[in-house]
Design an enzyme around this catalytic site. Structure first.
Site, PDB file in Angstrom:
ATOM      1  N   PHE A  44     112.774  72.935  92.773  1.00 42.24           N
ATOM      2  CA  PHE A  44     112.760  71.482  93.425  1.00 42.24           C
ATOM      3  C   PHE A  44     111.290  71.188  92.981  1.00 42.24           C
ATOM      4  CE2 PHE A  44     111.987  67.894  96.204  1.00 42.24           C
ATOM      5  CZ  PHE A  44     112.822  67.267  95.942  1.00 42.24           C
TER       6      PHE A  44
ATOM      7  N   ASP B  66     103.976  75.278  90.840  1.00 46.39           N
ATOM      8  CA  ASP B  66     104.090  74.154  91.908  1.00 46.39           C
ATOM      9  C   ASP B  66     103.903  74.576  93.264  1.00 46.39           C
ATOM     10  OD1 ASP B  66     105.230  72.181  93.720  1.00 46.39           O
ATOM     11  OD2 ASP B  66     106.933  71.805  92.600  1.00 46.39           O
TER      12      ASP B  66
ATOM     13  N   LYS C 211     102.024  68.885 100.296  1.00 45.70           N
ATOM     14  CA  LYS C 211     102.628  68.489 101.675  1.00 45.70           C
ATOM     15  C   LYS C 211     101.424  68.845 102.524  1.00 45.70           C
ATOM     16  CE  LYS C 211     107.355  69.715 101.038  1.00 45.70           C
ATOM     17  NZ  LYS C 211     108.058  69.090 101.776  1.00 45.70           N
TER      18      LYS C 211
HETATM   19  C1  LIG Z   1     107.903  72.602  95.638  1.00 48.13           C
HETATM   20  C2  LIG Z   1     108.050  71.297  95.785  1.00 48.13           C
HETATM   21  N1  LIG Z   1     107.673  70.641  94.755  1.00 48.13           N
HETATM   22  C3  LIG Z   1     107.534  69.060  94.853  1.00 48.13           C
HETATM   23  C4  LIG Z   1     108.063  68.580  96.119  1.00 48.13           C
HETATM   24  C5  LIG Z   1     108.113  66.834  96.017  1.00 48.13           C
HETATM   25  O1  LIG Z   1     107.186  66.567  96.844  1.00 48.13           O
HETATM   26  P1  LIG Z   1     107.076  64.976  97.436  1.00 48.13           P
HETATM   27  O2  LIG Z   1     108.389  64.747  98.183  1.00 48.13           O
HETATM   28  O3  LIG Z   1     105.756  65.027  98.224  1.00 48.13           O
HETATM   29  O4  LIG Z   1     106.984  64.210  96.257  1.00 48.13           O
HETATM   30  C6  LIG Z   1     108.702  69.179  96.984  1.00 48.13           C
HETATM   31  C7  LIG Z   1     109.322  68.432  98.192  1.00 48.13           C
HETATM   32  O5  LIG Z   1     109.783  69.246  98.856  1.00 48.13           O
HETATM   33  C8  LIG Z   1     108.481  70.586  96.950  1.00 48.13           C
HETATM   34  O6  LIG Z   1     108.893  71.238  98.021  1.00 48.13           O
END
Ligand SMILES: Cc1ncc(COP(=O)(O)O)c(C=O)c1O
Length: 380
Positions: A125, A210, A239
C-alpha cells in the site's frame, strides 16, 4: 455520523473529543485505550504538552512564508532527518502518498527518458493519489479508476526470484515497504531486502523503501531499514513524523536528489513552519524519552503476551508494529467487541488484528490490552 461528508470511510459511530497519552475520550466521557494511535501516527501520545507548546509558540511566531523563502523549522527538521539516517537530502510534502509521489517523480526524472518502470510488491500500500495508487499492489483498490498511470509492475513480496524476473531495460526502481502494513503486518525477510539491494546495484536501479508506516521509531530503530541493515537510495516518511499533523518527507541520496531542480517539483504547504516545528518537537520527545529503543523492548513484551491468547495462531511484526493472526476469520468481530470494551485496535483482514499503539504505551497498558483481548477471544 454526518450527512455532509463523502462516504469514503467505514467509520465507527464514535466521536472523540479529547486525548491524553494513550487514552481517547468520546462525547460521553468514556475512555478508550488507544492501541491504534490514529493508525501508527500518534507516537508521542495524545495531547502531548511538549509538542502542543511548540505548535502554539510557532503558530504565534510564523506560520507560512511559501517555499520561495526558507523558514527555520524546515531547515532544522531537514538536518535532523538526515542525522537519523546519515545520508541524503529531504523534500517535504503533506502526506505519505505525496511523499511517495516525490520518490516516483524523482526516479523518473533521474533515469529519463531511458528508464521509467518501478517494480512494487503485490499486497503493498503506497497511497491513494493516482501514481501511489498505481504503485499499490492491491487490484481491489484500483477498481473504477482506470486507466491507471502506467509503468508499475508487481511481483510477489518476499520472492526475490519474482522481482528479478520482472526487471527489463526500462526498469528504473524497486519500491517496497520493509513491513507490509495495510496488508496485515508482514515483515520482509532479511534475505529479501538484502537481495533487493543487490539486484538494484547489479542493474543500476534505485531502491526505494516506503517507511510511511514503519518509520519514526515504530520498529525499534528510526527507520526499519536500519534494523535490517539495508540502505535504500530513497525512502519516504509520513505518519509518525509530526505526531498527528499532516506531513510527508522524501529523503534521497545526493546522487538522486540532485535530479530534482528548481521548478521540477513542489508544494505550497510542504515544509510549513508550524508542521516542521511540531515534527522537531516530536523527534526531540521521542529521543529524550528513549522511545525508539523502547519500542523494541515493549514490542517484544507485547508480542510475548499476545501469542499466549486463545485463537491467536501467530504474532508477527517488529517493535510496536504488531499483527496477530487468528486461527478463525473473526477479526472484525473481535475488533468490534474490543471497541465496545474500550480498546482501540483494527483488523486488516478477516483474520489479522493490527496493534500499532503510541510508542509511549506503558507495560501496564499493554497488560490491560492483553487482558481485554483475552476476555473477548475466550468467548467468541
Ligand atoms: C506504507 C504506506 N504508504 C503510504 C501510505 C499513504 O499515506 P497517506 O494516507 O498519508 O497518504 C500509507 C497509509 O496507510 C502507508 O501505510
Amino acid at each position: 455520523m454526518s450527512n455532509f461528508l463523502m462516504n469514503t470511510y467505514k467509520r465507527n459511530d464514535i466521536t472523540f473529543v479529547r486525548g491524553d497519552g494513550c487514552y481517547l475520550y468520546d462525547t460521553n466521557g468514556k475512555p478508550y485505550l488507544d492501541c491504534l494511535a490514529g493508525i501508527a501516527v500518534v507516537a508521542s501520545g495524545h495531547g502531548n504538552a511538549f509538542i502542543a507548546q511548540a505548535i502554539a509558540d510557532q503558530s504565534q511566531k510564523l506560520t507560512h512564508v511559501s517555499n520561495l523563502f526558507s523558514n527555520e523549522p524546515q531547515l532544522a527538521l531537514a538536518e535532523k532527518l538526515v542525522q537519523t539516517c546519515g545520508f541524503g537530502k529531504v523534500f517535504f510534502a503533506n502526506s505519505g502518498a505525496e511523499a511517495n509521489e516525490c520518490a516516483i517523480k524523482l526516479v523518473r526524472k533521474h533515469f529519463s527518458p531511458k528508464k521509467y518502470k518501478i517494480i512494487c510488491a503485490l499486497g503493498s500500500f503506497h497511497g491513494r493519489t493516482m501514481a501511489s495508487l498505481a504503485a499499490t499492489g492491491q487490484p481491489a483498490k484500483w477498481e473504477g479508476f482506470a486507466p491507471l498511470l502506467g509503468g508499475f509492475v508487481h511481483a510477489a513480496f518476499n520472492d526475490l526470484t519474482d522481482f528479478a524476473s520482472k526487471i527489463d531495460d526500462q526498469t528504473a526502481a524497486i519500491m517496497v515497504e520493509p513491513i507490509l502494513g495495510e496488508f496485515g503486518v508482514i515483515p520482509a525477510s532479511d534475505s529479501f531486502l538484502h537481495g533487493l539491494r543487490e539486484l538494484c546495484d547489479r542493474h543500476n536501479l534505485a531502491l526505494i523503501f516506503d517507511e510511511v508506516q514503519t518509520g519514526i521509531g515504530r520498529t525499534g530503530a528510526w527507520w526499519a531499514f536500519q534494523g535490517y541493515g539495508v540502505e535504500p537510495d530513497i525512502f519516504t516518511s509520513a505518519k509518525g513524523l509530526a505526531n498527528g499533523l499532516p506531513i510527508g518527507a522524501c529523503i534521497a541520496k545526493d546522487s538522486f536528489a540532485s535530479s530534482l531542480t528548481p521548478g521540477s517539483h513542489g508544494s505550497t504547504f510542504g515544509g510549513g513552519a508550524v508542521i516542521c516545528r511540531a515534527a522537531l518537537a516530536n523527534l526531540d520527545y521521542l529521543e529524550t524519552n528513549k522511545l525508539v529503543a523502547g519500542a523494541d523492548d515493549k514490542g517484544d513484551y507485547f508480542r510475548s503476551q499476545l501469542v499466549t491468547l486463545p485463537q491467536v495462531k501467530e504474532v508477527r511484526g517488529r517493535g510496536l508494529m504488531i499483527g496477530c493472526v487468528l486461527a478463525n476469520p473473526v477479526a472484525a468481530k473481535i475488533n468490534e467487541l474490543a471497541l465496545a470494551s474500550g480498546l482501540i485496535i483494527n483488523n486488516t483482514s478477516d483474520d489479522v488484528l493490527r496493534l500499532v499503539p503510541p510508542l509511549i504505551i506503558s507495560y501496564e497498558q499493554m497488560d490491560s490490552a492483553v487482558a481485554t483481548l483475552n476476555n473477548i477471544l475466550s468467548e467468541v
